[in-house]
Design a protein around this motif. Structure first.
Motif, PDB file in Angstrom:
ATOM      1  N   ASN A   1      -0.413  13.015   0.589  1.00  0.00           N
ATOM      2  CA  ASN A   1      -1.569  13.507  -0.174  1.00  0.00           C
ATOM      3  C   ASN A   1      -2.855  13.515   0.632  1.00  0.00           C
ATOM      4  O   ASN A   1      -3.949  13.560   0.061  1.00  0.00           O
ATOM      5  CB  ASN A   1      -1.732  12.670  -1.448  1.00  0.00           C
ATOM      6  CG  ASN A   1      -0.541  12.837  -2.359  1.00  0.00           C
ATOM      7  OD1 ASN A   1      -0.038  13.948  -2.532  1.00  0.00           O
ATOM      8  ND2 ASN A   1      -0.056  11.747  -2.919  1.00  0.00           N
TER       9      ASN A   1
ATOM     10  N   ALA B   1       1.164   7.387  -0.301  1.00  0.00           N
ATOM     11  CA  ALA B   1       0.784   8.535  -1.138  1.00  0.00           C
ATOM     12  C   ALA B   1      -0.593   8.336  -1.766  1.00  0.00           C
ATOM     13  O   ALA B   1      -1.203   9.303  -2.220  1.00  0.00           O
ATOM     14  CB  ALA B   1       1.835   8.775  -2.219  1.00  0.00           C
ATOM     15  N   SER B   2      -1.097   7.108  -1.783  1.00  0.00           N
ATOM     16  CA  SER B   2      -2.421   6.843  -2.362  1.00  0.00           C
ATOM     17  C   SER B   2      -3.548   7.135  -1.377  1.00  0.00           C
ATOM     18  O   SER B   2      -4.725   7.146  -1.758  1.00  0.00           O
ATOM     19  CB  SER B   2      -2.518   5.390  -2.841  1.00  0.00           C
ATOM     20  OG  SER B   2      -2.568   4.492  -1.733  1.00  0.00           O
ATOM     21  N   ILE B   3      -3.219   7.393  -0.124  1.00  0.00           N
ATOM     22  CA  ILE B   3      -4.224   7.635   0.923  1.00  0.00           C
ATOM     23  C   ILE B   3      -4.542   9.131   0.957  1.00  0.00           C
ATOM     24  O   ILE B   3      -3.673   9.963   1.165  1.00  0.00           O
ATOM     25  CB  ILE B   3      -3.702   7.188   2.305  1.00  0.00           C
ATOM     26  CG1 ILE B   3      -3.232   5.736   2.274  1.00  0.00           C
ATOM     27  CG2 ILE B   3      -4.748   7.432   3.384  1.00  0.00           C
ATOM     28  CD1 ILE B   3      -4.278   4.716   1.960  1.00  0.00           C
ATOM     29  N   THR B   4      -5.818   9.451   0.763  1.00  0.00           N
ATOM     30  CA  THR B   4      -6.241  10.853   0.809  1.00  0.00           C
ATOM     31  C   THR B   4      -7.167  11.149   1.984  1.00  0.00           C
ATOM     32  O   THR B   4      -7.319  12.304   2.373  1.00  0.00           O
ATOM     33  CB  THR B   4      -6.945  11.258  -0.498  1.00  0.00           C
ATOM     34  OG1 THR B   4      -8.067  10.408  -0.709  1.00  0.00           O
ATOM     35  CG2 THR B   4      -5.976  11.161  -1.679  1.00  0.00           C
TER      36      THR B   4
ATOM     37  N   PHE C   1       1.593  10.356   5.085  1.00  0.00           N
ATOM     38  CA  PHE C   1       0.590  10.421   4.014  1.00  0.00           C
ATOM     39  C   PHE C   1       0.655  11.786   3.331  1.00  0.00           C
ATOM     40  O   PHE C   1      -0.066  12.711   3.701  1.00  0.00           O
ATOM     41  CB  PHE C   1      -0.809  10.175   4.590  1.00  0.00           C
ATOM     42  CG  PHE C   1      -0.915   8.892   5.374  1.00  0.00           C
ATOM     43  CD1 PHE C   1      -0.998   7.675   4.712  1.00  0.00           C
ATOM     44  CD2 PHE C   1      -0.923   8.904   6.759  1.00  0.00           C
ATOM     45  CE1 PHE C   1      -1.088   6.486   5.424  1.00  0.00           C
ATOM     46  CE2 PHE C   1      -1.011   7.724   7.477  1.00  0.00           C
ATOM     47  CZ  PHE C   1      -1.094   6.510   6.809  1.00  0.00           C
TER      48      PHE C   1
ATOM     49  N   ILE D   1       0.867  -1.182   0.000  1.00  0.00           N
ATOM     50  CA  ILE D   1       0.000   0.000   0.000  1.00  0.00           C
ATOM     51  C   ILE D   1       0.898   1.224   0.000  1.00  0.00           C
ATOM     52  O   ILE D   1       1.716   1.414   0.905  1.00  0.00           O
ATOM     53  CB  ILE D   1      -0.934   0.028   1.223  1.00  0.00           C
ATOM     54  CG1 ILE D   1      -1.836  -1.207   1.247  1.00  0.00           C
ATOM     55  CG2 ILE D   1      -1.767   1.314   1.224  1.00  0.00           C
ATOM     56  CD1 ILE D   1      -2.614  -1.371   2.535  1.00  0.00           C
ATOM     57  N   ASP D   2       0.753   2.059  -1.008  1.00  0.00           N
ATOM     58  CA  ASP D   2       1.535   3.282  -1.116  1.00  0.00           C
ATOM     59  C   ASP D   2       0.890   4.364  -0.249  1.00  0.00           C
ATOM     60  O   ASP D   2      -0.249   4.766  -0.510  1.00  0.00           O
ATOM     61  CB  ASP D   2       1.583   3.731  -2.580  1.00  0.00           C
ATOM     62  CG  ASP D   2       2.367   5.008  -2.793  1.00  0.00           C
ATOM     63  OD1 ASP D   2       2.939   5.564  -1.823  1.00  0.00           O
ATOM     64  OD2 ASP D   2       2.413   5.463  -3.958  1.00  0.00           O
TER      65      ASP D   2
END
Length: 188
Positions: free
Chosen positions: A45, A16-19, A43, A13-14
Motif C-alpha cells: 500500500n 500493508a499498514s505502511i503508506t 509494502f 508491524i503489518d
C-alpha cells in the motif's frame, strides 16, 4: 539485508499498514528492503517514498526497483515531510545523505541513517571513519556535530547500525561520547 519482513513480523508491524517510507540515502542496505528476497513487494500500500533529492539518481541505478520510481518524492534539507517530521542534511556518507527529525511536545528524535557504523568505536572515537563514507572528512564533521548537538540537547537518536533497540541517547564522556540505548547502559 533480507530480514526486514521477518523483523517487522517480530515487531508486530503489518507491512500493508505502511503508506510512506522516508529513506536516508540510496545504498543497497537501505533500498533493497522494498522487495522481499523472493521478489515480492513488501509494502503493498505504499503511496510515497521520501528520498533526498541528491540520492534520486543513485536510486535509479537499481533497475530491479524501477516500479518504485513513480513513488519517489524528493526532499531537501529543511523540508517538512509530515506534521512533525523534517528532513535534515547529514552529508558525507552518501549522495544526499539525510536524516529526519521528529518533534513531539516532549522529545526530539533524529533518525540518522549511517552517521554511525561501528558504535563500539565511533562513539568513543568519533573521528573513526568507515570505508563506505563517500567523503570521510565531511562524514566525521557531521558525526561530531550530530553527537555534540544530541548530547547537549538531549535528542534521541536512531540508526540501523546501533544494535538493539536501535534508539538511545548520546552522552558526553570527556572529549568523546558514549551511547546509552533506550533502557540500557552507556557504551563507547
Amino acid at each position: 539485508m533480507g530480514r526486514l519482513e521477518q523483523a517487522m513480523a517480530e515487531a508486530k508491524i503489518d507491512p500493508a499498514s505502511i503508506t510512506v517510507l522516508a529513506l536516508t540515502h540510496a545504498h543497497q542496505d537501505h533500498v533493497h528492503g522494498l522487495l522481499t528476497p523472493d521478489g515480492r513487494v513488501l509494502f503493498p500500500n505504499l503511496k510515497a517514498i521520501v528520498i533526498p533529492e541528491a540520492a534520486v539518481q543513485s536510486f535509479f541505478a537499481y533497475a530491479h526497483l524501477a516500479q518504485f520510481r513513480p513513488l519517489l518524492k524528493a526532499v531537501q534539507n529543511g523540508d517538512q515531510v509530515g506534521e512533525r517530521l523534517r528532513a535534515v542534511a547529514l552529508p558525507g556518507h552518501a549522495a544526499g545523505h539525510t536524516g529526519y527529525t521528529f518533534d513531539t511536545d516532549e522529545d526530539r528524535f533524529l533518525f540518522f541513517g549511517d552517521i554511525v557504523h561501528v558504535p563500539a568505536l565511533q562513539f568513543g572515537t568519533p573521528a573513526f571513519s568507515w570505508g563506505y563514507d563517500d567523503d570521510q572528512l565531511t562524514a566525521r564533521a557531521t558525526r561530531l556535530k550530530v553527537f555534540s548537538d544530541a548530547a547537549e540537547g538531549g535528542t534521541w537518536i536512531a540508526g540501523g547500525h546501533l544494535g538493539w533497540p536501535g534508539i538511545g541517547r548520546v552522552v558526553r564522556k570527556g572529549e568523546a561520547y558514549g551511547y546509552e540505548p533506550a533502557g540500557g547502559r552507556v557504551t563507547g
